[in-house]
Design a protein around this motif. Structure first.
Motif, PDB file in Angstrom:
ATOM      1  N   ALA A  48       0.825  -1.209   0.000  1.00  0.00           N
ATOM      2  CA  ALA A  48       0.000   0.000   0.000  1.00  0.00           C
ATOM      3  C   ALA A  48       0.857   1.256   0.000  1.00  0.00           C
ATOM      4  CB  ALA A  48      -0.923  -0.006   1.213  1.00  0.00           C
ATOM      5  N   ALA A  49       1.904   1.271   0.820  1.00  0.00           N
ATOM      6  CA  ALA A  49       2.772   2.444   0.893  1.00  0.00           C
ATOM      7  C   ALA A  49       3.464   2.704  -0.440  1.00  0.00           C
ATOM      8  CB  ALA A  49       3.807   2.260   2.004  1.00  0.00           C
ATOM      9  N   GLU A  50       3.905   1.651  -1.100  1.00  0.00           N
ATOM     10  CA  GLU A  50       4.570   1.825  -2.389  1.00  0.00           C
ATOM     11  C   GLU A  50       3.632   2.435  -3.425  1.00  0.00           C
ATOM     12  OE1 GLU A  50       6.164  -1.933  -3.560  1.00  0.00           O
ATOM     13  OE2 GLU A  50       7.749  -1.925  -2.022  1.00  0.00           O
ATOM     14  N   ALA A  84       6.826   0.864   6.789  1.00  0.00           N
ATOM     15  CA  ALA A  84       6.493   0.645   5.384  1.00  0.00           C
ATOM     16  C   ALA A  84       6.644   1.923   4.566  1.00  0.00           C
ATOM     17  CB  ALA A  84       5.066   0.105   5.259  1.00  0.00           C
ATOM     18  N   ILE A  85       6.138   3.044   5.086  1.00  0.00           N
ATOM     19  CA  ILE A  85       6.245   4.277   4.301  1.00  0.00           C
ATOM     20  C   ILE A  85       7.691   4.778   4.277  1.00  0.00           C
ATOM     21  CG2 ILE A  85       5.730   5.942   6.143  1.00  0.00           C
ATOM     22  CD1 ILE A  85       4.111   7.514   4.029  1.00  0.00           C
ATOM     23  N   GLU A  86       8.435   4.548   5.352  1.00  0.00           N
ATOM     24  CA  GLU A  86       9.837   4.963   5.344  1.00  0.00           C
ATOM     25  C   GLU A  86      10.610   4.211   4.254  1.00  0.00           C
ATOM     26  OE1 GLU A  86      13.461   5.749   8.515  1.00  0.00           O
ATOM     27  OE2 GLU A  86      12.031   4.139   8.934  1.00  0.00           O
ATOM     28  N   GLU A  87      10.343   2.923   4.128  1.00  0.00           N
ATOM     29  CA  GLU A  87      11.004   2.113   3.097  1.00  0.00           C
ATOM     30  C   GLU A  87      10.602   2.576   1.701  1.00  0.00           C
ATOM     31  OE1 GLU A  87      10.476  -2.457   1.683  1.00  0.00           O
ATOM     32  OE2 GLU A  87      10.934  -2.169   3.808  1.00  0.00           O
ATOM     33  N   ALA A  88       9.287   2.774   1.476  1.00  0.00           N
ATOM     34  CA  ALA A  88       8.812   3.218   0.171  1.00  0.00           C
ATOM     35  C   ALA A  88       9.329   4.616  -0.156  1.00  0.00           C
ATOM     36  CB  ALA A  88       7.286   3.201   0.143  1.00  0.00           C
ATOM     37  N   TRP A  89       9.394   5.474   0.840  1.00  0.00           N
ATOM     38  CA  TRP A  89       9.851   6.857   0.667  1.00  0.00           C
ATOM     39  C   TRP A  89      11.320   6.896   0.241  1.00  0.00           C
ATOM     40  CZ3 TRP A  89       7.312  11.133  -0.004  1.00  0.00           C
ATOM     41  CH2 TRP A  89       7.863  12.374   0.292  1.00  0.00           C
ATOM     42  N   GLU A  90      12.126   6.078   0.874  1.00  0.00           N
ATOM     43  CA  GLU A  90      13.544   6.026   0.517  1.00  0.00           C
ATOM     44  C   GLU A  90      13.731   5.502  -0.908  1.00  0.00           C
ATOM     45  OE1 GLU A  90      15.501   3.762   3.511  1.00  0.00           O
ATOM     46  OE2 GLU A  90      15.417   5.371   5.013  1.00  0.00           O
ATOM     47  N   ALA A 100      11.721   5.803  -3.328  1.00  0.00           N
ATOM     48  CA  ALA A 100      11.220   6.795  -4.287  1.00  0.00           C
ATOM     49  C   ALA A 100      12.041   8.080  -4.288  1.00  0.00           C
ATOM     50  CB  ALA A 100       9.764   7.118  -3.963  1.00  0.00           C
ATOM     51  N   GLY A 101      13.077   8.133  -3.470  1.00  0.00           N
ATOM     52  CA  GLY A 101      13.903   9.342  -3.414  1.00  0.00           C
ATOM     53  C   GLY A 101      13.231  10.481  -2.680  1.00  0.00           C
ATOM     54  N   GLY A 102      12.359  10.137  -1.728  1.00  0.00           N
ATOM     55  CA  GLY A 102      11.607  11.167  -1.022  1.00  0.00           C
ATOM     56  C   GLY A 102      12.405  12.062  -0.097  1.00  0.00           C
ATOM     57  N   PRO A 103      13.365  11.517   0.695  1.00  0.00           N
ATOM     58  CA  PRO A 103      14.112  12.379   1.617  1.00  0.00           C
ATOM     59  C   PRO A 103      14.823  13.512   0.872  1.00  0.00           C
ATOM     60  CG  PRO A 103      14.467  10.075   2.157  1.00  0.00           C
ATOM     61  CD  PRO A 103      13.730  10.093   0.855  1.00  0.00           C
ATOM     62  N   ARG A 161       3.563  13.211  14.387  1.00  0.00           N
ATOM     63  CA  ARG A 161       3.948  13.991  13.210  1.00  0.00           C
ATOM     64  C   ARG A 161       5.447  14.295  13.225  1.00  0.00           C
ATOM     65  NH1 ARG A 161       5.738  18.266  11.390  1.00  0.00           N
ATOM     66  NH2 ARG A 161       6.173  18.986  13.513  1.00  0.00           N
ATOM     67  N   ALA A 162       5.966  14.690  14.384  1.00  0.00           N
ATOM     68  CA  ALA A 162       7.379  15.025  14.482  1.00  0.00           C
ATOM     69  C   ALA A 162       8.269  13.810  14.234  1.00  0.00           C
ATOM     70  CB  ALA A 162       7.678  15.622  15.865  1.00  0.00           C
ATOM     71  N   GLU A 163       7.859  12.648  14.742  1.00  0.00           N
ATOM     72  CA  GLU A 163       8.652  11.435  14.517  1.00  0.00           C
ATOM     73  C   GLU A 163       8.701  11.084  13.035  1.00  0.00           C
ATOM     74  OE1 GLU A 163       8.676   6.609  15.342  1.00  0.00           O
ATOM     75  OE2 GLU A 163       6.992   7.823  16.045  1.00  0.00           O
ATOM     76  N   LEU A 164       7.546  11.162  12.383  1.00  0.00           N
ATOM     77  CA  LEU A 164       7.515  10.817  10.963  1.00  0.00           C
ATOM     78  C   LEU A 164       8.313  11.827  10.148  1.00  0.00           C
ATOM     79  CD1 LEU A 164       6.312   8.573   9.215  1.00  0.00           C
ATOM     80  CD2 LEU A 164       4.423  10.124   8.675  1.00  0.00           C
ATOM     81  N   ALA A 165       8.228  13.108  10.494  1.00  0.00           N
ATOM     82  CA  ALA A 165       9.010  14.119   9.787  1.00  0.00           C
ATOM     83  C   ALA A 165      10.501  13.843   9.918  1.00  0.00           C
ATOM     84  CB  ALA A 165       8.676  15.505  10.339  1.00  0.00           C
ATOM     85  N   ARG A 166      10.927  13.404  11.099  1.00  0.00           N
ATOM     86  CA  ARG A 166      12.337  13.080  11.309  1.00  0.00           C
ATOM     87  C   ARG A 166      12.750  11.872  10.489  1.00  0.00           C
ATOM     88  NH1 ARG A 166      14.604   9.310  14.103  1.00  0.00           N
ATOM     89  NH2 ARG A 166      12.683   8.737  15.205  1.00  0.00           N
ATOM     90  N   ARG A 167      11.916  10.844  10.498  1.00  0.00           N
ATOM     91  CA  ARG A 167      12.290   9.618   9.795  1.00  0.00           C
ATOM     92  C   ARG A 167      12.244   9.770   8.270  1.00  0.00           C
ATOM     93  NH1 ARG A 167       9.801   4.433  12.916  1.00  0.00           N
ATOM     94  NH2 ARG A 167      10.573   3.457  10.998  1.00  0.00           N
ATOM     95  N   LEU A 168      11.345  10.612   7.778  1.00  0.00           N
ATOM     96  CA  LEU A 168      11.235  10.798   6.333  1.00  0.00           C
ATOM     97  C   LEU A 168      12.037  11.990   5.823  1.00  0.00           C
ATOM     98  CD1 LEU A 168       7.418  10.134   5.706  1.00  0.00           C
ATOM     99  CD2 LEU A 168       9.319   8.500   5.787  1.00  0.00           C
TER     100      LEU A 168
END
Length: 335
Positions: free
Chosen positions: A21-23, A90-96, A98-101, A151-158
């Motif tokens: 789903a995240a991908e 899952a979203i951290e893996e998909a984000w990386e 996809a070149g999201g960071p 929100r802050a944790e996800l912002a840090r991880r992504l």
């Protein structure tokens, strides 16, 4: 331009596979992907169950009618936290991948709003938490702090901006005194508008980011207009004559509206992205706004209930939203 003036989705997704789903969500939604919610996984994965992973110093448990505030964390709270951790991984893996960071693309997270949460959680005596002013205040403070931390944790991880969506499907019913009590003799009194605005504003102020409020239908425009909410999401098919004045005032105040325009089930004839974009600008045309004036303040999403779609249609729905959203954001006057 508001971050919400883009193609996005409301959060829920069919199936029970967070990585898949995240991908899809990260891959299809180029401007505003979101952390997925997979309610098909059961307890702890639906909107209210997810709150069990977010609340600070408040635990939840299950009861026959849903969820109840618990004296201490148990298996339900632990399961909710475990599922949320799985979704974040899952979203951290998909984000990386996809070149999201570092890309500058924001990501959205969702949580139940304070009034819906208090309406859907039971107290130990079986009554809705909404019937107890002290419980409502405690829940709101706990939710506001929990969402801010999340929100802050996800912002840090992504390594990107993370914005917040609060879901308030029962807001209008709570304001109108239409929520059922435990019996016909125990009605739930209407929530005072000023109290509702204060609860919403507390959660918005604590979020530390732009906030979108999602209300499926029967939007209380007069309440939202007096709040500090940045944006509202509404299912376009539910808009009636009574909504257009409120919608116009909300847009006129410089805020943003996300229109749910893509069906959550495959229609007999698949619409084109151009038709969806045209439907969006037709709404703003109707209330007398020039297309130039609303550029950067209109977003597009699927309607409510994407978790009930087939996996194939859910992906198509996101694709249609993205293409239509690009058309509205880039040049609405050309539609």
């Amino acid at each position: 331009m508001s971050v919400f003036a883009a193609a996005t989705a409301l959060g829920s997704w069919p199936g029970s596979a967070p990585r898949e789903a995240a991908e899809i969500v990260v891959g299809e939604l180029h401007r505003l992907p979101h952390l997925v919610e997979l309610p098909a996984r059961g307890v702890g994965a639906d909107m209210i169950g997810r709150a069990g992973a977010l609340l600070v110093d408040i635990a939840i448990d299950t009861v026959p009618r849903g969820y109840r505030i618990a004296a201490r964390p148990g298996s339900v709270t632990r399961r909710a936290k475990s599922l949320l951790d799985e979704d974040i991984d899952a979203i951290e893996e998909a984000w990386e991948k996809a070149g999201g960071p570092g890309s500058g693309r924001p990501v959205k997270v969702q949580a139940p709003g304070p009034i819906t949460l208090a309406a859907q959680l039971e107290l130990s005596n079986g009554h809705r938490a909404l019937t107890d002013a002290g419980a409502v205040r405690d829940l709101t403070s706990s939710l506001a702090e929990g969402v801010s931390r999340h929100r802050a944790e996800l912002a840090r991880r992504l390594a990107t901006t993370v914005v917040v969506q609060y879901d308030e499907p029962v807001l209008s019913a709570a304001l109108g005194g239409r929520l059922a009590g435990v019996s016909t003799l125990n009605t739930v009194h209407p929530v005072d508008e000023a109290v509702a605005i204060g609860l919403l504003d507390e959660c918005v102020a604590a979020a530390g980011a732009e906030v979108l409020l999602h209300s499926c239908a029967d939007v209380p425009w007069n309440v939202l207009q007096r709040s500090i909410i940045n944006a509202i999401s509404v299912d376009a098919s539910t808009l009636g004559e009574a909504d257009y004045d409120g919608l116009g005032e909300f847009l006129d105040s410089g805020r943003t509206v996300v229109f749910g325009l893509v069906s959550t089930s495959a229609p007999a004839a698949r619409p084109s992205a151009e038709e969806i974009a045209a439907a969006a600008v037709a709404i703003t045309d109707r209330i007398g706004f020039s297309r130039k004036s609303v550029r950067g303040r209109v977003g597009i999403s699927p309607a409510c209930g994407l978790a009930g779609a087939t996996a194939a249609w859910a992906r198509v729905a996101l694709e249609l939203c993205q293409r239509a959203g690009d058309a509205v954001a880039d040049d609405p006057e050309a539609i």
